[in-house]
Design a protein around this motif. Structure first.
Motif, PDB file in Angstrom:
ATOM      1  N   HIS A 192     -39.440   3.473 -23.548  1.00  0.00           N
ATOM      2  CA  HIS A 192     -39.840   3.291 -22.142  1.00  0.00           C
ATOM      3  C   HIS A 192     -40.758   4.412 -21.693  1.00  0.00           C
ATOM      4  O   HIS A 192     -40.430   5.590 -21.808  1.00  0.00           O
ATOM      5  CB  HIS A 192     -38.602   3.269 -21.239  1.00  0.00           C
ATOM      6  N   ARG A 216     -44.383   3.230 -15.608  1.00  0.00           N
ATOM      7  CA  ARG A 216     -45.654   2.599 -15.250  1.00  0.00           C
ATOM      8  C   ARG A 216     -46.855   3.378 -15.775  1.00  0.00           C
ATOM      9  O   ARG A 216     -47.923   2.822 -15.994  1.00  0.00           O
ATOM     10  CB  ARG A 216     -45.772   2.478 -13.726  1.00  0.00           C
ATOM     11  N   TYR A 250     -48.201   3.630 -21.267  1.00  0.00           N
ATOM     12  CA  TYR A 250     -48.088   2.341 -21.953  1.00  0.00           C
ATOM     13  C   TYR A 250     -49.067   2.219 -23.119  1.00  0.00           C
ATOM     14  O   TYR A 250     -48.882   1.391 -23.997  1.00  0.00           O
ATOM     15  CB  TYR A 250     -48.274   1.174 -20.977  1.00  0.00           C
ATOM     16  N   THR A 272     -43.080  -0.748 -24.304  1.00  0.00           N
ATOM     17  CA  THR A 272     -43.454  -1.499 -23.101  1.00  0.00           C
ATOM     18  C   THR A 272     -44.929  -1.855 -23.070  1.00  0.00           C
ATOM     19  O   THR A 272     -45.355  -2.649 -22.228  1.00  0.00           O
ATOM     20  CB  THR A 272     -43.104  -0.677 -21.850  1.00  0.00           C
ATOM     21  N   HIS A 331     -47.441  -4.780 -20.701  1.00  0.00           N
ATOM     22  CA  HIS A 331     -47.931  -4.123 -19.489  1.00  0.00           C
ATOM     23  C   HIS A 331     -48.660  -5.089 -18.552  1.00  0.00           C
ATOM     24  O   HIS A 331     -48.589  -4.938 -17.338  1.00  0.00           O
ATOM     25  CB  HIS A 331     -48.860  -2.968 -19.864  1.00  0.00           C
ATOM     26  N   ALA A 354     -43.191 -10.672 -13.885  1.00  0.00           N
ATOM     27  CA  ALA A 354     -42.953  -9.225 -13.901  1.00  0.00           C
ATOM     28  C   ALA A 354     -42.200  -8.724 -12.672  1.00  0.00           C
ATOM     29  O   ALA A 354     -41.505  -7.707 -12.746  1.00  0.00           O
ATOM     30  CB  ALA A 354     -44.280  -8.474 -14.003  1.00  0.00           C
ATOM     31  N   ARG A 395     -39.706  -3.241 -11.671  1.00  0.00           N
ATOM     32  CA  ARG A 395     -40.333  -4.455 -12.180  1.00  0.00           C
ATOM     33  C   ARG A 395     -39.841  -4.683 -13.606  1.00  0.00           C
ATOM     34  O   ARG A 395     -39.145  -3.857 -14.180  1.00  0.00           O
ATOM     35  CB  ARG A 395     -41.861  -4.315 -12.165  1.00  0.00           C
ATOM     36  N   TYR A 427     -40.500  -4.612 -17.359  1.00  0.00           N
ATOM     37  CA  TYR A 427     -41.422  -3.943 -18.261  1.00  0.00           C
ATOM     38  C   TYR A 427     -41.494  -4.618 -19.631  1.00  0.00           C
ATOM     39  O   TYR A 427     -42.547  -4.652 -20.259  1.00  0.00           O
ATOM     40  CB  TYR A 427     -41.003  -2.481 -18.451  1.00  0.00           C
TER      41      TYR A 427
END
Length: 398
Positions: free
Chosen positions: A94, A97, A100, A149, A153, A160, A175, A177
């Protein structure tokens, strides 16, 4: 002069995979798998120089597992300190945000991986152990994080976003992922390549079934849905994780049963799934219990299959036309019964399994559907390590 190598460290929730390989050719110098980390008896299988070493021992955590792997490298004649490494690639589950894409690891990246660890409590901490061990061993070699993730993305908002207050979800980045992205990416591309299909015009369902399990729906080469969400807890029944559950049950456990948030977290992540239902999280052990007539194990299996079929149905409807279904990872690649039972009775949907083909075991992609099945069903061994190695080398080269 030999080509530079990449060492890949792939730390799962209860396992550790590692490979020393040449990314372009995929040639593996040495590799290993350590299973059942944290259980009374762990198993390590190390292959190097044409020979295989298998040991059973106690490995309480991922730090001990990495130390054992390095010991075996040296014992079998490979001094990792003398190897021409261009990078060490790390699977990181993970990245939140902000992380990624494949990323060079520095202190900021480490801090961010640690910050989002509550979203992947079984995975990010062992991922960090692997990073710290590799940094200490190879201080001058670039360390690259490849995020689970990343593949998901760009999921569309309809799959999502959660149906909760928008301000709350945006403020706290709540959200879906998705996870196992490196595997879903590799397997879907490998499946299309194996069948000679154009990836960008192929609709696929990938079932990554291991101790952790997830599925993805891919339309025209782009993922449009996946079973895991904000954390790897959502979706399918797994080895120790419950998968989908009524959110109200969590409130009930807190308000009525009196469990703390940490106790609920431990229950759902480490004492649920197959282990919670029958006492065993290893699918091989569950199968042996069923063969011995254990009713709890049979119920656990039935629940496992029921959840799989629920998502197969959802994704078949979502895609409309499904060209390929692929099974991968430990259970997906080896449990013929799971493959047959999860797709049983779907001939009307153009999906038919050939029992003889399904019974074959192997290390290469193979078709297990009948010749007249409109949807081609495959077993595609995943190779997250090769995918990570290639992404790590490409990033360092750039």
């Amino acid at each position: 002069m030999s080509a530079p190598l990449v060492l890949v460290i792939n730390a799962g929730s209860s396992s550790l995979k590692y490979q020393l390989l040449e990314p372009d050719s995929g040639e593996v110098t040495a590799d290993g798998l350590i299973e059942r980390i944290g259980e009374p008896v762990s198993v390590i299988t190390h292959e190097q120089g044409g020979s295989e070493t298998v040991e059973e021992l106690s490995l309480p955590d991922h730090g001990a597992a990495i130390a054992k792997a390095l010991e075996l490298f040296a014992a079998k004649g490979t001094d990792l300190a003398q190897v021409d490494l261009c990078a060490v690639g790390h699977r990181v589950v993970h990245g939140g945000r902000s992380l990624y894409e494949p990323t060079l690891i520095d202190q900021h990246v480490i801090d961010e991986i640690e910050r989002v660890s509550p979203l992947a409590p079984l995975h990010n901490p062992p991922n960090l152990v692997g990073i710290e061990a590799a940094q200490a061993l190879f201080p001058d070699v670039p360390q690259v994080a490849v995020f689970d993730t990343g593949f998901f993305h760009g999921l569309p908002d309809k799959s999502a976003l959660y149906a909760i207050d928008r301000e709350v979800s945006e403020k706290y980045a709540l959200r879906r992922y998705g996870f196992h992205g490196t595997s879903h990416d590799y397997v879907s591309h490998r499946a299309a390549e194996f069948l000679g299909r154009d990836y960008a015009s192929t609709n696929q369902i990938v079932a990554h079934l291991g101790n952790g399990a997830s599925m993805s729906a891919i339309r025209d080469g782009r993922p449009v849905d996946t079973t895991m969400g904000l954390t790897p807890l959502e979706g399918l029944v797994m080895g120790t994780r419950c998968g989908d559950i009524d959110p109200g049950l969590l409130l009930h456990l807190n308000r009525v049963v009196g469990l703390s948030v940490d106790e609920i977290d431990h229950l759902l992540n480490k004492q649920s799934g197959l282990k919670g239902l029958c006492g065993e999280n290893d699918f091989r052990s569950v199968t042996q219990m069923i063969e011995a007539g254990n009713a709890d194990a049979k119920t656990a299996y039935d629940i496992y299959i029921h959840r799989l079929r629920r998502y197969f149905g959802a994704y078949l409807v979502e895609l409309g036309r499904t060209d390929i279904i692929s099974f991968t990872a430990g259970v997906g690649e080896n449990a013929a019964g799971v493959r047959a039972d999860s797709l049983a009775g779907l001939e009307g949907f153009g999906i038919a399994i050939d029992p003889e083909r399904n019974a074959v075991r192997g290390h290469e992609p193979r078709v297990i559907s009948t010749d007249d099945s409109r949807t081609t069903v495959l077993v595609v061994p995943t190779n997250e390590e090769l995918a990570i190695a290639r992404q790590a080398k490409a990033l360092v080269a750039s």
